[in-house]
Scaffold this active site. Structure first.
Site, PDB file in Angstrom:
ATOM      1  N   PHE A 129       0.648  -1.276  -0.160  1.00 48.20           N
ATOM      2  CA  PHE A 129      -0.029  -0.108   0.074  1.00 48.20           C
ATOM      3  C   PHE A 129       0.990   1.282  -0.184  1.00 48.20           C
ATOM      4  O   PHE A 129       1.813   1.119   0.744  1.00 48.20           O
ATOM      5  CB  PHE A 129      -0.740  -0.081   1.206  1.00 48.20           C
ATOM      6  CG  PHE A 129      -1.978   1.079   1.070  1.00 48.20           C
ATOM      7  CD1 PHE A 129      -3.173   0.690   0.716  1.00 48.20           C
ATOM      8  CD2 PHE A 129      -1.776   2.214   1.841  1.00 48.20           C
ATOM      9  CE1 PHE A 129      -4.325   1.370   0.680  1.00 48.20           C
ATOM     10  CE2 PHE A 129      -2.922   3.066   1.618  1.00 48.20           C
ATOM     11  CZ  PHE A 129      -4.174   2.837   1.195  1.00 48.20           C
ATOM     12  N   ASP A 201       2.038  -4.847   8.696  1.00 41.74           N
ATOM     13  CA  ASP A 201       0.961  -4.052   8.564  1.00 41.74           C
ATOM     14  C   ASP A 201      -0.447  -5.012   8.297  1.00 41.74           C
ATOM     15  O   ASP A 201      -0.507  -5.969   7.611  1.00 41.74           O
ATOM     16  CB  ASP A 201       0.892  -3.221   7.423  1.00 41.74           C
ATOM     17  CG  ASP A 201      -0.157  -1.885   7.537  1.00 41.74           C
ATOM     18  OD1 ASP A 201      -1.351  -2.445   7.901  1.00 41.74           O
ATOM     19  OD2 ASP A 201       0.053  -0.935   6.699  1.00 41.74           O
ATOM     20  N   TYR A 226     -10.833   0.828  10.844  1.00 44.77           N
ATOM     21  CA  TYR A 226     -11.870   1.229  10.196  1.00 44.77           C
ATOM     22  C   TYR A 226     -12.389   0.584   8.889  1.00 44.77           C
ATOM     23  O   TYR A 226     -13.376   0.438   8.089  1.00 44.77           O
ATOM     24  CB  TYR A 226     -11.797   2.842   9.596  1.00 44.77           C
ATOM     25  CG  TYR A 226     -10.546   3.148   8.866  1.00 44.77           C
ATOM     26  CD1 TYR A 226     -10.497   2.628   7.488  1.00 44.77           C
ATOM     27  CD2 TYR A 226      -9.515   3.813   9.249  1.00 44.77           C
ATOM     28  CE1 TYR A 226      -9.284   2.811   6.597  1.00 44.77           C
ATOM     29  CE2 TYR A 226      -8.440   4.418   8.440  1.00 44.77           C
ATOM     30  CZ  TYR A 226      -8.405   3.786   7.325  1.00 44.77           C
ATOM     31  OH  TYR A 226      -7.445   4.123   6.758  1.00 44.77           O
ATOM     32  N   LYS A 227     -11.539  -0.671   8.833  1.00 46.66           N
ATOM     33  CA  LYS A 227     -11.859  -1.609   7.870  1.00 46.66           C
ATOM     34  C   LYS A 227     -12.753  -2.635   8.309  1.00 46.66           C
ATOM     35  O   LYS A 227     -13.772  -2.588   8.675  1.00 46.66           O
ATOM     36  CB  LYS A 227     -10.405  -2.006   7.163  1.00 46.66           C
ATOM     37  CG  LYS A 227      -9.816  -0.896   6.287  1.00 46.66           C
ATOM     38  CD  LYS A 227      -8.365  -1.293   5.857  1.00 46.66           C
ATOM     39  CE  LYS A 227      -7.896   0.064   5.223  1.00 46.66           C
ATOM     40  NZ  LYS A 227      -6.600   0.013   4.910  1.00 46.66           N
ATOM     41  N   ARG A 375     -12.556  -4.912  -6.756  1.00 46.15           N
ATOM     42  CA  ARG A 375     -12.088  -5.457  -5.550  1.00 46.15           C
ATOM     43  C   ARG A 375     -13.362  -5.502  -4.696  1.00 46.15           C
ATOM     44  O   ARG A 375     -14.455  -4.736  -4.845  1.00 46.15           O
ATOM     45  CB  ARG A 375     -11.642  -4.484  -4.825  1.00 46.15           C
ATOM     46  CG  ARG A 375     -10.261  -4.904  -4.067  1.00 46.15           C
ATOM     47  CD  ARG A 375      -9.449  -3.987  -3.522  1.00 46.15           C
ATOM     48  NE  ARG A 375      -9.947  -2.784  -2.855  1.00 46.15           N
ATOM     49  CZ  ARG A 375      -9.384  -1.866  -1.773  1.00 46.15           C
ATOM     50  NH1 ARG A 375      -8.212  -2.367  -1.311  1.00 46.15           N
ATOM     51  NH2 ARG A 375     -10.024  -1.098  -1.183  1.00 46.15           N
TER      52      ARG A 375
HETATM   53  C1  PLP Z   1      -5.784   1.020   4.358  1.00 47.59           C
HETATM   54  C2  PLP Z   1      -4.413   1.112   4.752  1.00 47.59           C
HETATM   55  C3  PLP Z   1      -3.715   1.999   5.252  1.00 47.59           C
HETATM   56  C4  PLP Z   1      -4.217   3.325   5.798  1.00 47.59           C
HETATM   57  O1  PLP Z   1      -3.478   4.232   6.198  1.00 47.59           O
HETATM   58  P1  PLP Z   1      -3.969   5.699   6.932  1.00 47.59           P
HETATM   59  O2  PLP Z   1      -2.946   6.337   7.713  1.00 47.59           O
HETATM   60  O3  PLP Z   1      -5.279   5.105   7.862  1.00 47.59           O
HETATM   61  O4  PLP Z   1      -4.584   6.274   6.051  1.00 47.59           O
HETATM   62  C5  PLP Z   1      -2.196   1.777   5.414  1.00 47.59           C
HETATM   63  N1  PLP Z   1      -1.761   0.618   4.767  1.00 47.59           N
HETATM   64  C6  PLP Z   1      -2.322  -0.334   4.510  1.00 47.59           C
HETATM   65  C7  PLP Z   1      -1.672  -1.431   3.983  1.00 47.59           C
HETATM   66  C8  PLP Z   1      -3.846  -0.032   4.084  1.00 47.59           C
HETATM   67  O5  PLP Z   1      -4.459  -1.154   3.771  1.00 47.59           O
END
Ligand code: PLP
Length: 414
Positions: A129, A201, A226-227, A375
């Site tokens: 990501f 992560d 939040y996911k 997705r």
């Molecule tokens: C959703 C996601 C994020 C989001 O990071 P924020 O700091 O909350 O915007 C980070 N890393 C991964 C792998 C994600 O899937």
């Protein structure tokens, strides 16, 4: 397989009753809980309580009387069992990006003394990501002194890229685009065998797949609430620092919430003992409080039950898409192997963006990620087998009838 077969699966599904703990609008099949979890029904009343009573009436006293000050740690302890962590090892705070920064910096610091001093490389994947990569790049470019990020192009090359220069391996356990799930235990052991630390992560893993951070040998971890944890849009993230690393964990965002005695108002920073040193400053309490409503639902089931249903849902979706939409140029990106699959399924289509917009217009909400990837996230707490059937049927109609607009305008968020 027919729609009636799917209804029969729903009738026998022990998790089906949990759907009543979520408020989803009528006519929507929500397949995007991997990006923003649905709203727990209890969140509305909890928000009302925090705003009207705790803030409105009790005012500043609520830091003590409503437990606001302890909330990051209390919620961390509630989240811990879902990821195979222990009491006093997790706090819910800040964003995933910020927690990555803290964890990476702390890991580099842990390596900087003694035997690890020559290690200056953070190994991660080019397909990670982007914010994870960006945060690592930001940190290394500020540190200078030879620190750098090494981007690896494929899973096969990952092991070979971890060497005597590697300080930290930073991986996202389930890839956001493909749904590929890494072998946490094997990669953690491999990193350790080469003297590196490993930071995971869990953004697409927490609440989606069973996790055993201790048993699998992880060093540090971060993730989203939040996911799959349904904490609400922009809800604070979490960071895990196991007890055995806490004394050595020094992070640069040394705000007063991580101080040994914040209300001594001392001019010098001294980190507190324990997981509190991962905190920085004051949290968005209204948002933080709602994280608990999502966690409450998990008390009624187990990650093993969630995983079993998740695999059944994703298997069904793959099978139905291949059977019913087989004439169309769809490409499965997500692994068929259960051990390598998270809780989402991604298909490519040359007009993926337009097809997804047409699906959303018909109430089937998934999302789109470059390049050409549609997705679909599967959240066993509120997705049914008949939802899967209905979503595939709508996809089939859109593809067969070509009722998608290939010139569809893109929103700021895809
Ligand atoms: C959703 C996601 C994020 C989001 O990071 P924020 O700091 O909350 O915007 C980070 N890393 C991964 C792998 C994600 O899937």
């Amino acid at each position: 397989m027919t729609r009636n077969d799917c209804l029969a699966l729903d009738a026998g599904d022990a998790l089906a009753p949990l759907r009543r703990h979520f408020d989803l609008p009528a006519g929507v099949i929500y397949l995007d809980g991997n990006s923003l979890g649905a709203r727990p029904s209890a969140a509305l009343a909890r928000a009302q309580q925090v705003i009207a009573q705790e803030w409105g009436v009790d005012l500043i006293r609520s830091w003590n009387t409503a437990g606001w000050f302890d909330l990051p740690k209390r919620l961390g302890n509630r989240l811990a069992p879902l990821i195979g962590a222990r009491d006093g090892e997790v706090v819910v705070n800040d964003t995933t990006s910020l927690n990555l920064f803290k964890a990476l910096a702390a890991a580099l610091h842990m390596q900087a003394g003694g035997a690890g001093a020559a290690r200056r490389v953070i190994v991660t994947e080019r397909s990670n990501f982007p914010t994870d990569i960006y945060m690592a790049q930001g940190l290394t470019s500020w540190l200078e002194r030879g620190y750098q990020v090494r981007l690896v192009d494929s899973v096969d090359e990952l092991s070979g890229a971890i060497d005597a220069d590697t300080a930290v391996v930073m991986l996202t356990h389930v890839n956001y685009r493909t749904g590929y799930q890494h072998d946490m235990r094997a990669l953690s052991a491999h990193a350790h065998a080469h003297g590196a630390l490993i930071l995971w992560d869990l953004a697409h893993s927490a609440g989606a797949v069973p996790l055993a951070l201790h048993a699998d040998g992880a060093d540090l971890a971060v993730g989203c609430t939040y996911k799959y944890l349904n904490g609400g849009p922009g809800a604070p993230a979490f960071i895990w620092v196991p007890k055995h690393h806490q004394a050595a964990f020094r992070q640069p965002l040394s705000g007063w919430w991580g101080h040994a005695n914040p209300f001594a108002m001392a001019p010098d920073f001294a980190p507190c003992d324990g997981i509190g040193r991962a905190l920085c400053g004051t949290q968005p309490i209204v948002s933080l409080a709602l994280v608990e409503c999502g966690l409450d639902v998990f008390d009624q089931t187990s990650m093993a039950a969630i995983r079993a249903k998740s695999l059944a849902l994703t298997d069904l979706f793959i099978a139905l898409v291949e059977q019913r939409c087989g004439a169309h140029p769809l490409g499965l990106v997500t692994p068929r192997d259960h051990a390598r699959r998270g809780s989402q399924v991604s298909f490519t289509h040359p007009h993926g963006y337009a097809v997804m917009q047409a699906l959303i217009a018909r109430g089937v909400i998934g999302d789109y990620r470059e390049p050409a990837i549609m997705r679909f996230g599967f959240t066993p707490l509120y997705t049914s087998f008949s939802d899967v059937w209905d979503a595939v049927e709508i996809l089939r109609q859109i593809l067969d009838d070509q009722t998608y607009d290939i010139a569809a305008e893109r929103g700021a968020v895809t």
